[in-house]
Each structure stands twice: as structure tokens, then as C-alpha cells.
Design a protein around this motif. Structure first.
Motif, PDB file in Angstrom:
ATOM      1  N   LYS A 102      -0.663  18.214   2.216  1.00 47.68           N
ATOM      2  CA  LYS A 102      -1.018  17.250   3.267  1.00 47.68           C
ATOM      3  C   LYS A 102      -0.728  17.815   4.654  1.00 47.68           C
ATOM      4  CE  LYS A 102       1.808  14.158   1.649  1.00 47.68           C
ATOM      5  NZ  LYS A 102       2.284  14.939   0.488  1.00 47.68           N
ATOM      6  N   SER A 103       0.462  18.407   4.809  1.00 48.80           N
ATOM      7  CA  SER A 103       0.817  18.943   6.125  1.00 48.80           C
ATOM      8  C   SER A 103      -0.132  20.066   6.515  1.00 48.80           C
ATOM      9  CB  SER A 103       2.252  19.463   6.119  1.00 48.80           C
ATOM     10  OG  SER A 103       3.138  18.431   5.779  1.00 48.80           O
ATOM     11  N   THR A 104      -0.476  20.892   5.544  1.00 54.65           N
ATOM     12  CA  THR A 104      -1.395  22.006   5.810  1.00 54.65           C
ATOM     13  C   THR A 104      -2.752  21.465   6.254  1.00 54.65           C
ATOM     14  OG1 THR A 104      -0.257  23.183   4.042  1.00 54.65           O
ATOM     15  CG2 THR A 104      -2.325  24.119   4.806  1.00 54.65           C
ATOM     16  N   GLY A 116       8.294  15.187  11.204  1.00 53.73           N
ATOM     17  CA  GLY A 116       9.647  14.695  11.007  1.00 53.73           C
ATOM     18  C   GLY A 116      10.320  15.445   9.882  1.00 53.73           C
ATOM     19  N   GLU A 117       9.582  16.326   9.253  1.00 50.94           N
ATOM     20  CA  GLU A 117      10.116  17.029   8.088  1.00 50.94           C
ATOM     21  C   GLU A 117      10.426  18.477   8.382  1.00 50.94           C
ATOM     22  OE1 GLU A 117       7.317  16.298   4.942  1.00 50.94           O
ATOM     23  OE2 GLU A 117       8.046  14.234   4.761  1.00 50.94           O
ATOM     24  N   GLU A 118       9.708  19.042   9.344  1.00 50.29           N
ATOM     25  CA  GLU A 118       9.926  20.447   9.660  1.00 50.29           C
ATOM     26  C   GLU A 118      10.209  20.584  11.152  1.00 50.29           C
ATOM     27  OE1 GLU A 118       6.735  22.918   7.220  1.00 50.29           O
ATOM     28  OE2 GLU A 118       6.075  20.898   7.651  1.00 50.29           O
ATOM     29  N   ILE A 176       1.209  11.785  12.337  1.00 48.16           N
ATOM     30  CA  ILE A 176       2.625  11.486  12.116  1.00 48.16           C
ATOM     31  C   ILE A 176       2.976  11.940  10.704  1.00 48.16           C
ATOM     32  CG2 ILE A 176       4.401   9.686  12.127  1.00 48.16           C
ATOM     33  CD1 ILE A 176       2.910   9.740  14.781  1.00 48.16           C
ATOM     34  N   ASP A 177       3.759  13.003  10.590  1.00 50.18           N
ATOM     35  CA  ASP A 177       4.055  13.603   9.291  1.00 50.18           C
ATOM     36  C   ASP A 177       5.565  13.561   9.059  1.00 50.18           C
ATOM     37  OD1 ASP A 177       4.027  15.056   6.976  1.00 50.18           O
ATOM     38  OD2 ASP A 177       3.328  16.925   7.872  1.00 50.18           O
ATOM     39  N   SER A 178       6.093  12.663   8.290  1.00 49.60           N
ATOM     40  CA  SER A 178       5.428  11.636   7.521  1.00 49.60           C
ATOM     41  C   SER A 178       5.994  10.271   7.883  1.00 49.60           C
ATOM     42  CB  SER A 178       5.682  11.885   6.044  1.00 49.60           C
ATOM     43  OG  SER A 178       7.071  11.683   5.787  1.00 49.60           O
ATOM     44  N   GLY A 186       1.772   9.979   4.074  1.00 49.93           N
ATOM     45  CA  GLY A 186       2.706   9.279   3.191  1.00 49.93           C
ATOM     46  C   GLY A 186       2.845   9.994   1.860  1.00 49.93           C
ATOM     47  N   HIS A 187       4.079  10.141   1.401  1.00 45.51           N
ATOM     48  CA  HIS A 187       4.275  10.776   0.099  1.00 45.51           C
ATOM     49  C   HIS A 187       4.088   9.756  -1.008  1.00 45.51           C
ATOM     50  CE1 HIS A 187       5.518  14.553   1.725  1.00 45.51           C
ATOM     51  NE2 HIS A 187       6.384  13.937   2.515  1.00 45.51           N
ATOM     52  N   VAL A 188       3.618  10.230  -2.124  1.00 45.17           N
ATOM     53  CA  VAL A 188       3.280   9.369  -3.246  1.00 45.17           C
ATOM     54  C   VAL A 188       4.281   9.591  -4.373  1.00 45.17           C
ATOM     55  CG1 VAL A 188       1.588   9.358  -5.119  1.00 45.17           C
ATOM     56  CG2 VAL A 188       0.833   9.170  -2.774  1.00 45.17           C
TER      57      VAL A 188
HETATM   58 MG    MG Z   1       4.484  17.974   4.391  1.00 50.06          MG
END
Ligand code: MG
Ligand code: TYD
Length: 454
Positions: free
Chosen positions: A101-103, A124-126, A170-172, A213-215
Motif C-alpha cells: 500500500k505504501s509503495t 506515521g509508520e516510517e 495519510i499512511d496509515s 488502512g491495514h486489514v
Molecule cells: Mg505501509
């Protein structure tokens, strides 16, 4: 004055409950129900206590042009969006962690910024340096987009308000936290509050906001399930680990058709678009073998050929295995029952394994005939003609029902070198020459025609 009602919400599926329980009735998860702060119900909240203002109403006719769309130039993405990104719309992109997703969104933001759109990507993750390194590796180093590493909702909104970009990623959504809500980041309360603020901001300022959003394993967006109804478009990014194919599927779209797919391939240099998915899904197809059937399907607006593979083997288990990947297992059980009841071909005592090659997921009922074909072919150890494709829906009586867009299916099959189609008798067809049509009325007829009396 009514007592403030406390709400209990399942953090796994978002279901609301009147009281706390150890197990959520809606999704069956244990220990996921949490108490949420009560809605304030002060005086003036009830009807009658306070007179509202009359809302201006309007008719349906308009001279406004349809919303302009921002095209990224990534055809696979633009098509799934229904022709491009609509300004002021809110999107949710869901998918398993690590699926890409981020890619995808980094590439999309870079592509949009290269088309003179102001794009901002909040991670927000990296850390920014990490994202920058990835962008370098993907050859995006020169794209005029900007990065921010932030999880505080208020800071993000303030930044967006000052910058007024065209697109914000917005990740994530699970990493955001709002200081007005007393709950941990990732909780339903936080996710809902953050999504609500961001969606409202998108509408008010005309900024397209893309939420990642993560699943969870079972295919539900963890917590963010509650976000699905707030946004205009919901896209899922799916694929099997170990396969390089990735499918972006629109499950909801207020600005275009849903069910549309975009196909990508994860390479060492990011996601590459796959403009001819049929060729890709059939590329691993070697010598014709018993248990293989090529299904001529439709995904959204475009035809996609996939290979359904079946393996049938004697079982040592009291209740034989039914392992299904990429197909609806309920549908497969129905087809097995119809084969047994209407054609007298039992699968009792046999393990059945079914999958779709390449990690594709097929949900169309039109795949019924290909599933039956693969099952029969595996059971009889008799390969289907390698030059044939199949499609058709099977009813409980064993009759074959015609399906939509037959011409499109045929044209795609022809383009890929197939010369024969096995299809329901009642299919209406116009203007497709050069293909041998084997029209079948019911499943018994199919067994007789293709496998010689069964
Ligand atoms: Mg990601
Ligand atoms: P990522 O976009 O971080 O996934 P998500 O945001 O959905 O969690 O993708 C991570 C995976 O993709 C990781 O396992 C490595 C792989 N990958 C590649 O194979 N090639 C690439 O160029 C990139 C950037 C990632």
C-alpha cells in the motif's frame, strides 16, 4: 433528562453493543469489546428543546459540469478510480500489512505531483528519511511531492489547512491520534474520530484525502471498518504472499463503477502496471493437464482470463478436505452438490483442492462452469481441450444460465489465441466470428459432450 448512554464497541469489527461482553456476537472475536466515552447529551440536545434552522433545499437539475478528475497517468490506478481522482473526495485504501500500500501510494503521489498537482504524503509508520530512501530506489527522487512524518491529527490538519494541497495521503489511519479522544491510536474511537475530521476537511477544502488502512487476516479492515461508510471510495489492495501480482479492487465508489480492478506486479523497482492481465495470469500455464480449466471472466469493465485448477484425490479422512483458494467456497460446495444430485457424479470420499492460478480472486457466478469443468476433468483424469475457454452459471437444477458480456469474454479469449468456447445454450451473441461455440443446456449435457457420457 435521559441518562448519558455509554457505548461499547468491538475493536475488531466496529459493531456496537449495549453492554460489555467477552465475545463479540457480530464477528465472534474475544476480548475486543471496549467501552467508549458517552455521547454528551446536555440540555438542548433533544428535539424541541432547541429550534433548528431551516435547511435550504434544492432541485436535481444542474448546469455544473461533472467534477474534473486528476489523472495520475498510472492507467491501472486511474481506471479503478473511475477515471481519476475527484477533488474533495475521501478514499480508503485497505490491505494486508506488507502487501504494498505504501509503495502504491508513494508512486501515485509522485505521479500526481509530476502532473503539476500539489501532493503531500504523511507517513506515521516510517521516518521521512526512510520514505525518501524508498522513493530514490523507485526512481521518484525528482518528483515535486512533499513528505511529512507525523501522527498527530491536529498537526496534520493544521499543515493541510496551510498548504491546501490537491492530494494528501495519510499512511496509515491506524497510527493517527487525536488529543480530543481518550483512546489508544488504532482503536475504533481514534480511527473514527480521525477519519471523520479528515473526511470533513476533504469536503470543505476540496482536497482529495487518501487514507491507508491495514486489514486483519479475515479480510476486514481492523477498526477502520467503521471508516468505510464515511469515505467516497473504498479500494482494497490484495494479492497472495509469494506471488508478485497485486490487485487493486474498488469495492465502493461514489464517483465510478465498483468492482473495477487494476493489476500490478511487485518488482524490485516498485509496482509495475500490468495492462494485459489475462496474458499474465495464463503465463504460467504449461502443458494441458487434467484439472485445469480456463475461465473467461469479467472484472469491472474488462475481460480477464484466469485458470481454475483442481486436484481430486482419494481421502483418508472421515470428512474429506475441501480446500478452496481464490474462489467462493460456498459456491464450490453448491457445484459439488449439483454434480452429485443432478449428474450422479459423487465426490464423497475424495479430497478436493481448487484454486485460481496467479493469486487472483474470482467472485463471478459465471465461473461455475469452469469450476465444474476443472473438478470433472480432475476426477476423470481427462484434460479439457487446451484451446477452449468456459463460462456460465449453474443453477441448482443443473441447468446452465447465460451470463452478461459474452462478446467481451469471447473477444478476449480470441485475442489470447483460444479457438473454442464452451458456454450456456441461451447465450445471446452478436458479431464474434472465428470461434467454435459449444453450446450446452445443462450440466449433464456438459459431462456428455466434453467427457463423453461421463
Ligand atoms: Mg505501509
Ligand atoms: P509496503 O508498501 O511497505 O507495504 P504496506 O504499506 O502495504 O505495508 O510494501 C512492502 C513490501 O513490498 C516489502 O515486503 C517489500 C516489497 N517491495 C518490493 O518488492 N519492491 C519494492 O520496490 C518495494 C518498495 C517494496
Amino acid at each position: 433528562m435521559p441518562k448519558p448512554t455509554t457505548a461499547f464497541t468491538c475493536t475488531a469489527c466496529g459493531a456496537a453493543h449495549k453492554k460489555w461482553a467477552g465475545r463479540c456476537d457480530a464477528c465472534g472475536a474475544w476480548n475486543t469489546i471496549i467501552e467508549e466515552a458517552p455521547l454528551s447529551q446536555g440540555p438542548g440536545r433533544g428535539l424541541g428543546a432547541h429550534k433548528g434552522r431551516a435547511v435550504p433545499l434544492s432541485g436535481l437539475s444542474t448546469s455544473e459540469p461533472p467534477p474534473p478528475r486528476a489523472r495520475s497517468g498510472m492507467e491501472e490506478l486511474d481506471r479503478v478510480l473511475g477515471g481519476g481522482l475527484v477533488p474533495g473526495s475521501a478514499l480508503l485504501v485497505g490491505g494486508d500489512p506488507g502487501i504494498g500500500k505504501s509503495t502504491l501510494l508513494l508512486q501515485a503521489a509522485a505521479a500526481l505531483s509530476r502532473r503539476d498537482l500539489n501532493a503531500i504524503y504523511f507517513s506515521g509508520e516510517e521516518a521521512s528519511a526512510q520514505v525518501r530512501m524508498r522513493a530514490q530506489r523507485l526512481g521518484l527522487g525528482d518528483a515535486p511531492m512533499r513528505l511529512g512524518a507525523e501522527t498527530n491529527l491536529r498537526d496534520i490538519l493544521t499543515t493541510l489547512d496551510a498548504e491546501r494541497p490537491d492530494v494528501a495521503v495519510i499512511d496509515s489511519i491506524q497510527t493517527l491520534w487525536s488529543d480530543t479522544v481518550e483512546a489508544a491510536p488504532g482503536s475504533v474511537a481514534q480511527v473514527r474520530a480521525a477519519a471523520h475530521e479528515l473526511v470533513t476537511f476533504a469536503k470543505r477544502r476540496g482536497v482529495a484525502v487518501i487514507l491507508v488502512g491495514h486489514v486483519t487476516k479475515d479480510g476486514q479492515i481492523a477498526g477502520p471498518r467503521v471508516v468505510e461508510h464515511m469515505v467516497d471510495t473504498v479500494l482494497y489492495f490484495e494479492g497472495e504472499r509469494g506471488h508478485q501480482f497485486r490487485i487493486l479492487r474498488s469495492v465502493k465508489n461514489r464517483f465510478g463503477p465498483s468492482g473495477e480492478i487494476g493489476v500490478f506486479e511487485m518488482t524490485g523497482a516498485g509496482l509495475a502496471e500490468v495492462s494485459n492481465p489475462s496474458a499474465l495470469f495464463l503465463s504460467e500455464r504449461g502443458q494441458p493437464f487434467a484439472g485445469s480449466a480456463v475461465f473467461a471472466g469479467i472484472e469491472g469493465t474488462r475481460p480477464v482470463l484466469t485458470e481454475v485448477q483442481a486436484l481430486v484425490a482419494p481421502s483418508t479422512l472421515a470428512s474429506p478436505r475441501r480446500t478452496v483458494v481464490g474462489l467462493d467456497s460456498g459456491r464450490v460446495s453448491t457445484i459439488l452438490a449439483v454434480l452429485e444430485a443432478r449428474c450422479g457424479i459423487p465426490f464423497a470420499g475424495l479430497d478436493v483442492f481448487l484454486n485460481v492460478a496467479g493469486g487472483m480472486r474470482v467472485a463471478e457466478p459465471a465461473a461455475d462452469l469452469a469450476i465444474a469443468g476443472a473438478l470433472l476433468s480432475a476426477r476423470e483424469d481427462n484434460a479439457l481441450p487446451p484451446e477452449a475457454v468456459l463460462f456460465g452459471e449453474i443453477s441448482l437444477s443443473g441447468a446452465l444460465r447465460p451470463v452478461a458480456q459474452a462478446e467481451n469474454r469471447l473477444k478476449e479469449a480470441q485475442k489470447l489465441g483460444f479457438t473454442q468456447v464452451i458456454l450456456p445454450e441461451a447465450t445471446k451473441l452478436e458479431g464474434v466470428g472465428g470461434m467454435a461455440l459449444r453450446r450446452i443446456t445443462d450440466l449433464t449435457g456438459f459431462v456428455g459432450e466434453v467427457f463423453g457420457a461421463g
